[in-house]
Design a protein around this motif. Structure first.
Motif, PDB file in Angstrom:
ATOM      1  N   ASN A 139       0.854  -1.177   0.000  1.00 55.12           N
ATOM      2  CA  ASN A 139       0.000   0.000   0.000  1.00 55.12           C
ATOM      3  C   ASN A 139       0.897   1.235   0.000  1.00 55.12           C
ATOM      4  O   ASN A 139       1.735   1.401   0.887  1.00 55.12           O
ATOM      5  CB  ASN A 139      -0.908  -0.014   1.238  1.00 55.12           C
ATOM      6  N   ARG A 140       0.761   2.095  -0.960  1.00 53.60           N
ATOM      7  CA  ARG A 140       1.672   3.229  -1.106  1.00 53.60           C
ATOM      8  C   ARG A 140       1.527   4.252   0.023  1.00 53.60           C
ATOM      9  O   ARG A 140       2.485   4.983   0.306  1.00 53.60           O
ATOM     10  CB  ARG A 140       1.435   3.930  -2.447  1.00 53.60           C
ATOM     11  N   GLU A 141       0.383   4.293   0.659  1.00 49.33           N
ATOM     12  CA  GLU A 141       0.196   5.256   1.752  1.00 49.33           C
ATOM     13  C   GLU A 141       0.753   4.732   3.068  1.00 49.33           C
ATOM     14  O   GLU A 141       1.421   5.453   3.801  1.00 49.33           O
ATOM     15  CB  GLU A 141      -1.290   5.595   1.897  1.00 49.33           C
ATOM     16  N   THR A 142       0.486   3.457   3.363  1.00 49.30           N
ATOM     17  CA  THR A 142       0.901   2.899   4.652  1.00 49.30           C
ATOM     18  C   THR A 142       2.224   2.152   4.576  1.00 49.30           C
ATOM     19  O   THR A 142       2.822   1.850   5.613  1.00 49.30           O
ATOM     20  CB  THR A 142      -0.165   1.919   5.171  1.00 49.30           C
ATOM     21  N   LEU A 143       2.673   1.850   3.371  1.00 48.73           N
ATOM     22  CA  LEU A 143       3.849   0.994   3.152  1.00 48.73           C
ATOM     23  C   LEU A 143       3.688  -0.349   3.859  1.00 48.73           C
ATOM     24  O   LEU A 143       4.649  -0.928   4.372  1.00 48.73           O
ATOM     25  CB  LEU A 143       5.135   1.689   3.592  1.00 48.73           C
ATOM     26  N   MET A 144       2.460  -0.849   3.850  1.00 47.21           N
ATOM     27  CA  MET A 144       2.139  -2.150   4.424  1.00 47.21           C
ATOM     28  C   MET A 144       1.475  -3.021   3.364  1.00 47.21           C
ATOM     29  O   MET A 144       0.966  -2.511   2.356  1.00 47.21           O
ATOM     30  CB  MET A 144       1.188  -1.991   5.619  1.00 47.21           C
ATOM     31  N   LEU A 145       1.497  -4.332   3.609  1.00 48.10           N
ATOM     32  CA  LEU A 145       0.742  -5.238   2.769  1.00 48.10           C
ATOM     33  C   LEU A 145      -0.722  -5.207   3.198  1.00 48.10           C
ATOM     34  O   LEU A 145      -1.031  -5.259   4.387  1.00 48.10           O
ATOM     35  CB  LEU A 145       1.290  -6.657   2.887  1.00 48.10           C
ATOM     36  N   ASP A 146      -1.600  -5.113   2.213  1.00 45.19           N
ATOM     37  CA  ASP A 146      -3.029  -4.986   2.483  1.00 45.19           C
ATOM     38  C   ASP A 146      -3.749  -6.151   1.803  1.00 45.19           C
ATOM     39  O   ASP A 146      -3.551  -6.401   0.602  1.00 45.19           O
ATOM     40  CB  ASP A 146      -3.534  -3.645   1.927  1.00 45.19           C
ATOM     41  N   VAL A 319      12.203   8.557   6.979  1.00 44.63           N
ATOM     42  CA  VAL A 319      12.172   7.189   7.489  1.00 44.63           C
ATOM     43  C   VAL A 319      11.236   6.374   6.610  1.00 44.63           C
ATOM     44  O   VAL A 319      10.135   6.826   6.265  1.00 44.63           O
ATOM     45  CB  VAL A 319      11.682   7.159   8.952  1.00 44.63           C
ATOM     46  N   PHE A 320      11.647   5.172   6.267  1.00 44.66           N
ATOM     47  CA  PHE A 320      10.831   4.294   5.417  1.00 44.66           C
ATOM     48  C   PHE A 320      10.156   3.254   6.305  1.00 44.66           C
ATOM     49  O   PHE A 320      10.812   2.423   6.919  1.00 44.66           O
ATOM     50  CB  PHE A 320      11.698   3.648   4.337  1.00 44.66           C
ATOM     51  N   GLY A 321       8.834   3.330   6.367  1.00 44.02           N
ATOM     52  CA  GLY A 321       8.080   2.513   7.301  1.00 44.02           C
ATOM     53  C   GLY A 321       7.519   3.384   8.403  1.00 44.02           C
ATOM     54  O   GLY A 321       7.675   4.609   8.415  1.00 44.02           O
ATOM     55  N   ALA A 322       6.843   2.751   9.343  1.00 39.55           N
ATOM     56  CA  ALA A 322       6.166   3.479  10.410  1.00 39.55           C
ATOM     57  C   ALA A 322       7.155   4.301  11.226  1.00 39.55           C
ATOM     58  O   ALA A 322       8.247   3.852  11.548  1.00 39.55           O
ATOM     59  CB  ALA A 322       5.427   2.509  11.315  1.00 39.55           C
ATOM     60  N   THR A 323       6.754   5.519  11.555  1.00 42.37           N
ATOM     61  CA  THR A 323       7.594   6.388  12.391  1.00 42.37           C
ATOM     62  C   THR A 323       7.169   6.342  13.856  1.00 42.37           C
ATOM     63  O   THR A 323       7.751   7.011  14.695  1.00 42.37           O
ATOM     64  CB  THR A 323       7.527   7.843  11.895  1.00 42.37           C
ATOM     65  N   ARG A 324       6.137   5.527  14.154  1.00 46.54           N
ATOM     66  CA  ARG A 324       5.719   5.290  15.533  1.00 46.54           C
ATOM     67  C   ARG A 324       5.551   3.790  15.725  1.00 46.54           C
ATOM     68  O   ARG A 324       5.151   3.067  14.799  1.00 46.54           O
ATOM     69  CB  ARG A 324       4.406   6.012  15.840  1.00 46.54           C
ATOM     70  N   ASN A 325       5.838   3.325  16.926  1.00 50.88           N
ATOM     71  CA  ASN A 325       5.802   1.894  17.216  1.00 50.88           C
ATOM     72  C   ASN A 325       4.507   1.540  17.947  1.00 50.88           C
ATOM     73  O   ASN A 325       4.515   1.181  19.120  1.00 50.88           O
ATOM     74  CB  ASN A 325       7.025   1.506  18.054  1.00 50.88           C
ATOM     75  N   GLU A 326       3.412   1.616  17.230  1.00 52.43           N
ATOM     76  CA  GLU A 326       2.119   1.353  17.856  1.00 52.43           C
ATOM     77  C   GLU A 326       1.938  -0.143  18.065  1.00 52.43           C
ATOM     78  O   GLU A 326       2.124  -0.941  17.153  1.00 52.43           O
ATOM     79  CB  GLU A 326       0.997   1.921  16.984  1.00 52.43           C
ATOM     80  N   LEU A 371      10.374   1.749  -4.415  1.00 49.52           N
ATOM     81  CA  LEU A 371      10.363   3.011  -3.672  1.00 49.52           C
ATOM     82  C   LEU A 371      11.117   4.124  -4.402  1.00 49.52           C
ATOM     83  O   LEU A 371      11.038   5.287  -4.008  1.00 49.52           O
ATOM     84  CB  LEU A 371      10.988   2.812  -2.286  1.00 49.52           C
ATOM     85  N   GLY A 372      11.859   3.752  -5.451  1.00 51.78           N
ATOM     86  CA  GLY A 372      12.636   4.734  -6.198  1.00 51.78           C
ATOM     87  C   GLY A 372      13.839   5.239  -5.439  1.00 51.78           C
ATOM     88  O   GLY A 372      14.240   6.401  -5.595  1.00 51.78           O
ATOM     89  N   GLU A 373      14.468   4.356  -4.634  1.00 55.72           N
ATOM     90  CA  GLU A 373      15.551   4.798  -3.748  1.00 55.72           C
ATOM     91  C   GLU A 373      16.861   4.059  -4.002  1.00 55.72           C
ATOM     92  O   GLU A 373      17.660   3.859  -3.084  1.00 55.72           O
ATOM     93  CB  GLU A 373      15.125   4.602  -2.289  1.00 55.72           C
ATOM     94  N   THR A 374      17.116   3.678  -5.242  1.00 57.02           N
ATOM     95  CA  THR A 374      18.339   2.923  -5.531  1.00 57.02           C
ATOM     96  C   THR A 374      19.566   3.828  -5.668  1.00 57.02           C
ATOM     97  O   THR A 374      20.701   3.361  -5.518  1.00 57.02           O
ATOM     98  CB  THR A 374      18.184   2.113  -6.830  1.00 57.02           C
TER      99      THR A 374
END
Length: 408
Positions: A139-146, A319-326, A371-374
């Protein structure tokens, strides 16, 4: 429980070299006890199993004990569900080979863009036999698998879904029990790469109802070796990878061609005993192991909170991924990039501070490309485990401040 870090760090002799080691996702330090178990086997039991003589019987018992230890770590139903191998990459390659006869032309396998190549490439190789491989995007918004993105990919020809428990870049725990249930309801199997998960949280393959679950011991406090769980009924159906006279019922030996490394497998006893020991000195090993991992989680939550607080306080860092550890769903593997800086140069500059970090794509190249970060050295990654300290995180942050000022 809380961790006694003095005791914890004393179990890892490699921590005494004067380096702050923040490249644990590439390979953790090895337990003193794991080396002792390997030495015990090599000095006292180092013969081939299968003989009638006393030393051979002891070697066979050591291998059986290793499977029992790994089964406890993963909460497998029986030790015969444990397969040892040189690495996670090799074990999944072997699994794909051993499943070959279960696929027909037009069958489908689904892999995720977020996985390490170990859980993508082996399944891609089945395209040679007419198997279609589909990509489950993040998921491009959450960077999670949906699961909403998985559903349209699945058909009545889908035979297997390969997924990571935790991306070694994004660091967020995927809900494998929910994914497994979703996949099984649609008639397919699931293979989970747990390399980035196993050092950080308790594993429960039965509760999650996964079909195959693989991780590397050398990233989980052991030697350069790996272990795979498979449901026993599934292992029975796999083709043999060993000699022709190893029938399908010779499980798990048929999946360990040339035999496992007995001494590396035997080190699993030390990993189990260490993790269980963190949860107390008495009681059933599995329960103590779960308690030990709760203490590990608390320590790692503090580590990742301290690092994320620093990185998100800067206006030049992504930061790539969640910035909070919920909900403690963020393991302490954090990938990031400083704007306008080459990640390789920053990682190299950190060497002068005797702090070990890494840059690049970490063999999750498809994700970094997505992610376009190579470019510019790829991503920086700090990967911590429970034996790291808050003082080490503070030293890292101070070093980044100094390096970035000089580079400005």
């Amino acid at each position: 429980m809380t961790l006694d870090l003095t005791h914890v760090r004393s179990q890892f002799p490699g921590l005494s070299r004067g380096w702050t080691l923040f490249d644990n996702a590439g390979g953790s330090q090895i337990l003193k006890g794991a080396v002792e178990r390997m030495t015990e086997f090599l000095y006292q039991k180092n013969v081939q199993i299968g003989g009638s003589y006393e030393v051979s019987l002891a070697a066979a018992e050591a291998l059986r004990e290793a499977r029992v230890a790994a089964a406890t770590i993963m909460n497998a139903a029986r030790p015969e569900e444990i397969v040892f191998g040189p690495s996670t990459t090799v074990l999944i390659q072997n699994l794909a080979r051993a499943m070959r006869s279960q696929f027909s032309e037009g069958d489908e396998v689904i892999v995720t863009v977020a996985d390490h190549e170990s859980n993508i490439g082996p399944w891609m190789s089945l395209r040679e036999f007419g198997v279609t491989v589909k990509i489950w995007p993040i998921n491009r918004e959450t960077l999670m698998l949906d699961l909403a993105d998985l559903e349209p990919l699945m058909t009545d020809r889908t035979r297997l879904v390969a997924v990571t428990h935790v991306s070694n870049i994004l660091g967020q725990v995927n809900p494998v029990a929910d994914i497994a249930r979703f996949v099984h309801e649609r008639g397919a199997l699931i293979c989970v790469d747990a390399v980035a998960y196993a050092p950080h949280r308790a594993i429960d393959v039965q509760a999650w109802d996964v079909d195959y679950y693989v991780f590397s011991l050398y990233k989980t406090y052991g030697p350069h070796y790996a272990v795979m769980y498979g449901k026993f009924e599934n292992l029975l159906e796999l083709d043999t990878l060993y000699h022709y006279f190893y029938g399908k019922d010779k499980t798990p030996g048929k999946l360990e061609p040339g035999n496992p490394s007995y001494e590396c497998a035997y080190s699993t006893l030390a990993i189990r005993d260490y993790l269980a020991g963190l949860g107390g000195a008495s009681g059933e090993a599995r329960a103590r192991l779960e308690t030990g991992f709760a203490a590990i989680t608390a320590q790692e939550d503090a580590l990742v909170a301290r690092l994320l607080s620093y990185l998100t306080s800067r206006n030049d860092c992504r930061v790539f991924g969640a910035t909070r550890n919920e909900g403690s769903r963020r393991i302490p593997t954090v990938a990031f990039r400083f704007d306008g800086h080459d990640s390789g140069a920053l990682a190299k500059a950190m060497d002068a501070h005797k702090i070990a970090i890494r840059h690049g794509d970490f063999h999750s190249r498809r994700l970094v490309e997505d992610l376009g970060e190579t470019g510019a050295g790829g991503l920086l990654r700090v990967s911590m485990v429970h034996y790291n300290t808050l003082e080490e995180v503070d030293r890292l942050c101070a070093a980044f401040d100094q390096i970035l000022r000089k580079a400005a």
